[in-house]
Design a protein around this motif. Structure first.
Motif, PDB file in Angstrom:
ATOM      1  N   ARG A   1       0.915  -1.339  -0.133  1.00 27.79           N
ATOM      2  CA  ARG A   1      -0.054  -0.011   0.075  1.00 27.79           C
ATOM      3  C   ARG A   1       0.845   1.054   0.037  1.00 27.79           C
ATOM      4  NH1 ARG A   1      -5.350  -0.843   1.044  1.00 27.79           N
ATOM      5  NH2 ARG A   1      -5.957  -2.748   2.215  1.00 27.79           N
ATOM      6  N   PRO A   2       0.143   2.528  -0.390  1.00 25.17           N
ATOM      7  CA  PRO A   2       1.278   3.349  -0.489  1.00 25.17           C
ATOM      8  C   PRO A   2       1.703   3.951   1.034  1.00 25.17           C
ATOM      9  CG  PRO A   2      -1.209   4.124  -0.939  1.00 25.17           C
ATOM     10  CD  PRO A   2      -1.052   2.618  -0.792  1.00 25.17           C
ATOM     11  N   ASN A   3       1.307   3.628   2.073  1.00 30.95           N
ATOM     12  CA  ASN A   3       1.585   4.010   3.217  1.00 30.95           C
ATOM     13  C   ASN A   3       3.203   3.683   3.225  1.00 30.95           C
ATOM     14  OD1 ASN A   3      -1.217   4.411   4.145  1.00 30.95           O
ATOM     15  ND2 ASN A   3      -1.023   2.051   3.836  1.00 30.95           N
ATOM     16  N   ALA A   4       3.813   2.693   2.629  1.00 29.28           N
ATOM     17  CA  ALA A   4       5.133   2.775   2.747  1.00 29.28           C
ATOM     18  C   ALA A   4       6.223   3.903   2.520  1.00 29.28           C
ATOM     19  CB  ALA A   4       5.497   1.518   1.748  1.00 29.28           C
ATOM     20  N   TRP A   5       5.353   4.761   1.609  1.00 31.84           N
ATOM     21  CA  TRP A   5       6.288   5.796   1.211  1.00 31.84           C
ATOM     22  C   TRP A   5       6.310   6.769   2.266  1.00 31.84           C
ATOM     23  CZ3 TRP A   5       2.804   5.172  -3.557  1.00 31.84           C
ATOM     24  CH2 TRP A   5       3.670   4.572  -4.635  1.00 31.84           C
ATOM     25  N   MET A   6       5.301   7.003   3.149  1.00 37.15           N
ATOM     26  CA  MET A   6       5.321   7.943   4.160  1.00 37.15           C
ATOM     27  C   MET A   6       6.115   7.584   5.205  1.00 37.15           C
ATOM     28  SD  MET A   6       1.166   8.288   4.545  1.00 37.15           S
ATOM     29  CE  MET A   6       0.123   7.805   3.201  1.00 37.15           C
ATOM     30  N   ALA A   7       6.570   6.292   5.400  1.00 36.40           N
ATOM     31  CA  ALA A   7       7.950   5.990   6.279  1.00 36.40           C
ATOM     32  C   ALA A   7       9.244   6.454   5.906  1.00 36.40           C
ATOM     33  CB  ALA A   7       7.993   4.400   6.368  1.00 36.40           C
ATOM     34  N   VAL A   8       9.184   7.084   4.546  1.00 28.25           N
ATOM     35  CA  VAL A   8      10.469   7.667   3.859  1.00 28.25           C
ATOM     36  C   VAL A   8      10.163   9.277   3.934  1.00 28.25           C
ATOM     37  CG1 VAL A   8      11.781   8.181   1.975  1.00 28.25           C
ATOM     38  CG2 VAL A   8      10.776   5.612   2.342  1.00 28.25           C
ATOM     39  N   SER A   9       9.004   9.892   3.681  1.00 27.55           N
ATOM     40  CA  SER A   9       8.688  11.091   3.392  1.00 27.55           C
ATOM     41  C   SER A   9       8.286  12.099   4.757  1.00 27.55           C
ATOM     42  CB  SER A   9       7.381  11.379   2.573  1.00 27.55           C
ATOM     43  OG  SER A   9       6.380  10.864   2.963  1.00 27.55           O
ATOM     44  N   VAL A  10       7.365  10.959   5.767  1.00 24.39           N
ATOM     45  CA  VAL A  10       7.382  11.886   7.185  1.00 24.39           C
ATOM     46  C   VAL A  10       8.265  12.361   8.006  1.00 24.39           C
ATOM     47  CG1 VAL A  10       6.174  11.310   9.213  1.00 24.39           C
ATOM     48  CG2 VAL A  10       4.873  10.943   7.179  1.00 24.39           C
ATOM     49  N   PRO A  11       9.328  11.585   8.097  1.00 20.06           N
ATOM     50  CA  PRO A  11      10.374  12.165   9.148  1.00 20.06           C
ATOM     51  C   PRO A  11      11.066  13.492   8.765  1.00 20.06           C
ATOM     52  CG  PRO A  11      10.877   9.806   8.524  1.00 20.06           C
ATOM     53  CD  PRO A  11       9.803  10.423   7.524  1.00 20.06           C
ATOM     54  N   PRO A  12      10.771  14.426   9.981  1.00 19.99           N
ATOM     55  CA  PRO A  12      11.142  15.841   9.663  1.00 19.99           C
ATOM     56  C   PRO A  12      12.453  16.276   9.912  1.00 19.99           C
ATOM     57  CG  PRO A  12      10.034  15.416  11.986  1.00 19.99           C
ATOM     58  CD  PRO A  12      10.006  14.113  11.240  1.00 19.99           C
TER      59      PRO A  12
ATOM     60  N   ARG B   1      14.348  12.036  -3.305  1.00 13.88           N
ATOM     61  CA  ARG B   1      15.253  11.995  -2.221  1.00 13.88           C
ATOM     62  C   ARG B   1      16.548  11.100  -2.874  1.00 13.88           C
ATOM     63  NH1 ARG B   1      13.892  10.248   3.774  1.00 13.88           N
ATOM     64  NH2 ARG B   1      13.103  12.306   3.527  1.00 13.88           N
ATOM     65  N   PHE B   2      15.975  10.162  -3.897  1.00 16.94           N
ATOM     66  CA  PHE B   2      16.928   9.166  -4.581  1.00 16.94           C
ATOM     67  C   PHE B   2      17.281   9.460  -5.866  1.00 16.94           C
ATOM     68  CE2 PHE B   2      15.155   7.023  -0.842  1.00 16.94           C
ATOM     69  CZ  PHE B   2      16.435   6.577  -0.258  1.00 16.94           C
ATOM     70  N   HIS B   3      16.920  11.017  -6.457  1.00 19.20           N
ATOM     71  CA  HIS B   3      17.079  11.267  -7.646  1.00 19.20           C
ATOM     72  C   HIS B   3      16.468  10.656  -8.986  1.00 19.20           C
ATOM     73  CE1 HIS B   3      20.282  13.660  -5.397  1.00 19.20           C
ATOM     74  NE2 HIS B   3      20.860  12.711  -5.102  1.00 19.20           N
ATOM     75  N   GLN B   4      15.416  10.237  -8.361  1.00 18.47           N
ATOM     76  CA  GLN B   4      14.432   9.780  -9.323  1.00 18.47           C
ATOM     77  C   GLN B   4      13.307  10.678  -9.876  1.00 18.47           C
ATOM     78  OE1 GLN B   4      14.429   6.377 -11.116  1.00 18.47           O
ATOM     79  NE2 GLN B   4      16.362   6.207  -9.820  1.00 18.47           N
TER      80      GLN B   4
END
Length: 785
Positions: free
Chosen positions: A486-497, A572-575
């Protein structure tokens, strides 16, 4: 000054006419969108969506006198809506101009304008920040104009003003038949007392006639101060000014047009009905929704420089924080509405608020709200701690995340309990923000406590969620792992401030999660909410022959807002080239699909037979366009203000299509950051304009290397010429979903998923096979995990 009259009971008061004449459709009033006479929800004119940025919205149809709900707002008390203006028409020399035969219908920032072959114009604008609207008519060659107003049944008691003295007449039956108005609509013909070629009518509304009069007086006062009393011109300028703080031109014309419309769309959702807030979406979500508000706030108010408004929205929600003992202690509401109780059934609304409040302070440089934010964090943490498991992970109910649809208010269609991955990322974010704020105020004990709790959460996430190269979507109450994609996995990457100081996942894990989730879910039109190889996958959102639409809501259906976290993670990974394929398609949806100028809440997981995207859900959704704007500034341009630390971080990931960039980005000190970039022949040339106030730029993300390099921008321009970074091999997007052998399981009968959930099947098999999902209920009950 307003004087009451009783010439026609439907009008409350009439204002003194002013001497100036409006110009209905200013030249060069960009952006604008030419609308089509087909393609709308009824197969006729495209949908027209606008709002007064206070409490009313317009839902109309291009090239149609009547269609949609017209201009409406919530009832002043009790449930339901007030129908105020259903439509309008122009008469030239006494003859009705047929809207259906018009030469053009054009969407504007402020409403829309219709041009006829004879040069006559009719237009409507919603007055920004006020429960009011204006209608304009114009004719060429000195011909006389009049306006026909089609008023809703609840339009009595409003204030009325015109640019010239008028008489108001009850329209005859011939006019009613011509425009196709039903009997409940009041038709009022407004004619100038002295023939004129321009006419503007202004209507203001209020709880009482004095309230409506006060609104009209305020509008007139604003017009008198800068526009010679011209309410029409003043309203248009007020809209235009709202787009001027943030400016971006990239060299990609289609993106640039969509970007401006996305900013305008975001302004549509401003509301003051229940205090400063944001509607979640139109037409159904015209309340203050906590989670939606604070996901949308950065793209709506921060990158546009509306720092005071952002803080007002935060404080408005903070005052509702639940401080009573119980499972909802420390939470801010999920929804604040006029006709229902305040609801606190969200585990993530408060963390999103805390994250947005911290971002607001960093973008504005204003630390005044930080003590209040620390108190809010303390209360939230105190309420959350009883719900932590033995490893420091936050437990919650199965439908308390953004995937919150329930079967008739009961079981969740997409249960995420009792520990979802993005909830742990948000919980970790609260703790690291708390540690950061405590450190700033010299409270080392609190800082150490929060930092230790954050470290414990991170350790548990890596131990429990990261399994065999996959990041689990949730842990069940009994400890089983659900690795549904599910798309929630991306939030583990994008949420940390604060990923450099307080990482949530190791970089190699973040990279694998971002790449693999994109390959499974990310389509050009947006991310799927569930991988297509899952038997629960629903190819269509609305498919009444097979299931209730909420069954598909989070089980395959595309959610455009989740493209935001995906693009953040990819950049973040230049994609950025992979990400920009999605951005360009979203830009096309903004410019072409229903409703033009906006992004819908959803799209079907599969394309229509003709290969077109089918939008669904609300036709205009706040967080969809907010994330589109935020991605452009924070991820592609890579500009992230950290003014509490006296620096602006730059870590760009520029798409190749952005060849000639001009950017004006508002900052908290009142002086914007201005720069341009030219990408040519393998090189980038950045030119930052001089500033009156010195500004430190952290260039580590631009220049590469492990140590951030800072320069101070001051009374001279700064030029940086560097080679375009070598792009890594592009990651693939997901393949278009295709039905498996035997067809989609959820279309093998009626209510397949509902029967499986209600029988307890999903509790036993959180990732069911096709056979388990389709097994007869009695057989499934005998099955074992």
């Amino acid at each position: 000054m307003l004087r009451c009259i009783t010439l026609l009971a439907v009008f409350g008061c009439v204002g003194l006419a002013n001497a100036t004449s409006p110009y209905c459709a200013p030249q060069g009033d960009a952006p604008s969108l030419r609308l089509h006479p087909v393609g709308g929800p009824e197969g006729r004119g495209q949908r027209i969506v606008a709002s007064d940025q206070h409490r009313g919205d317009l839902d109309a149809r291009a090239f149609e006198w009547l269609g949609g709900t017209g201009y409406r707002m919530h009832a002043w008390s009790g449930p339901g809506d007030r129908s105020l203006l259903r439509g309008f028409a122009v008469l030239v020399n006494g003859q009705l101009r047929d809207r259906r035969e018009a030469e053009s219908d054009t969407l504007r920032l402020w409403g829309h304008e219709v041009r006829h072959a004879d040069g006559s114009i009719e237009a409507v604008q919603l007055q920004a920040g006020h429960p009011a609207l204006s209608i304009c008519a114009e004719a060429r060659d000195g011909r006389r104009v009049a306006l026909l107003l089609m008023l809703g049944p609840e339009a009595d008691g409003h204030a009325f003003s015109t640019n010239v003295p008028v008489q108001r007449l009850e329209a005859d039956d011939a006019l009613r038949r011509a425009v196709g108005a039903p009997a409940e609509i009041a038709l009022v013909l407004v004619e100038p007392e002295v023939p004129t070629s321009t006419l503007a009518v202004h209507l203001a509304f209020g709880r009482t006639p004095p309230d409506a009069n006060a609104t009209m007086a305020t509008l007139q006062g604003e017009a008198d101060r800068g526009f010679g009393g011209d309410l029409w011109a003043a309203g248009i300028e007020r809209r235009r000014a709202g787009l001027e703080s943030l400016r971006l031109r990239t060299g990609d014309a289609a993106f640039d047009d969509a970007f401006r419309w996305a900013i305008a769309s975001n302004a549509t959702f401003r509301t003051d009905e229940f205090g400063p807030g944001l509607w979640a979406g139109l037409p159904w979500f015209r309340d203050n929704w906590g989670r939606d508000t604070f996901i949308a706030l950065p793209g709506t108010h921060l990158v546009t420089g509306e720092f005071g408004r952002a803080q007002a929205v935060i404080e408005n929600f903070t005052r509702w924080q639940n401080r009573a003992d119980g499972p909802e202690k420390g939470r801010v509401p999920n929804r604040v509405a006029a006709a229902t109780d305040t609801l606190y059934n969200t585990v993530d609304g408060t963390p999103w608020l805390i994250r947005a409040a911290w971002e607001t302070a960093q973008a504005s440089g204003d630390a005044a709200g930080l003590p209040g934010l620390r108190r809010l964090i303390r209360d939230y943490v105190a309420g959350a701690e009883p719900h932590l498991d033995d490893e420091g992970l936050l437990r919650h109910a199965e439908a308390d995340t953004w995937m919150d649809a329930r079967i008739r208010g009961g079981r969740g269609w997409s249960p995420r309990g009792d520990r979802a991955i993005e909830i742990q990322a948000l919980w970790h974010a609260v703790l690291v923000i708390g540690a950061d704020l405590a450190t700033r105020e010299g409270d080392s004990a609190e800082a150490e406590r929060y930092a230790a709790m954050a470290a414990r959460t991170r350790t548990a996430v890596l131990a429990r969620f990261w399994r065999d190269g996959r990041l689990a979507d949730r842990l069940l109450a009994d400890g089983r792992v659900d690795t549904s994609v599910r798309p929630n996995a991306w939030m583990a990457v994008s949420v940390p401030p604060l990923p450099e100081r307080f990482p949530f996942l190791p970089s190699d894990v973040e990279q694998a999660v971002t790449r693999d989730t994109a390959a499974a879910l990310l389509l050009p039109r947006g991310p799927l909410s569930l991988a297509p190889d899952d038997p629960r996958f629903h190819p269509r959102h609305v498919d009444d022959a097979h299931h209730h639409k909420d069954a598909a809501y989070h089980n395959g259906t595309v959610w455009q807002w989740t493209a935001g976290p995906a693009i953040t993670a990819l950049a973040r990974f230049h994609q950025q080239e992979t990400a920009y394929r999605v951005t360009r398609e979203l830009a096309r949806q903004i410019l072409e699909d229903d409703a033009p100028g906006h992004l819908a809440e959803l799209a079907d997981a599969t394309l229509e037979d003709a290969g077109r995207v089918r939008p669904s859900g609300t036709y205009a959704q706040s967080w969809s366009t907010a994330e589109f704007v935020r991605n452009a500034v924070q991820d592609y341009l890579g500009v992230r203000p950290r003014l509490l630390d006296g620096v602006v971080e730059l870590s760009p990931a520029l798409p190749a299509a952005w060849t000639d960039i001009e950017a004006v980005l508002p900052l908290g000190d009142g002086e914007p950051l201005r720069f341009n970039v030219i990408q040519r022949e393998g090189r980038q040339r950045w030119t930052f304009a001089a500033r009156e106030r010195p500004l430190r730029l952290s260039l580590g993300g631009m220049l590469g290397g492990h140590e951030p390099r800072a320069v101070t921008l001051r009374d001279g321009p700064l030029v940086i010429d560097l080679p375009i970074p070598e792009a890594p091999a592009p990651w693939p997007l997901a393949a278009e979903p295709m039905p498996p052998s035997g067809g989609w399981p959820v279309r093998q009968g009626r209510d397949v998923l509902e029967r499986f959930i209600e029988s307890g099947g999903l509790d036993r098999h959180p990732q069911p096979t096709r056979a388990q999902l389709l097994a007869p209920t009695d057989t499934e009950r005998k099955d074992t995990p």
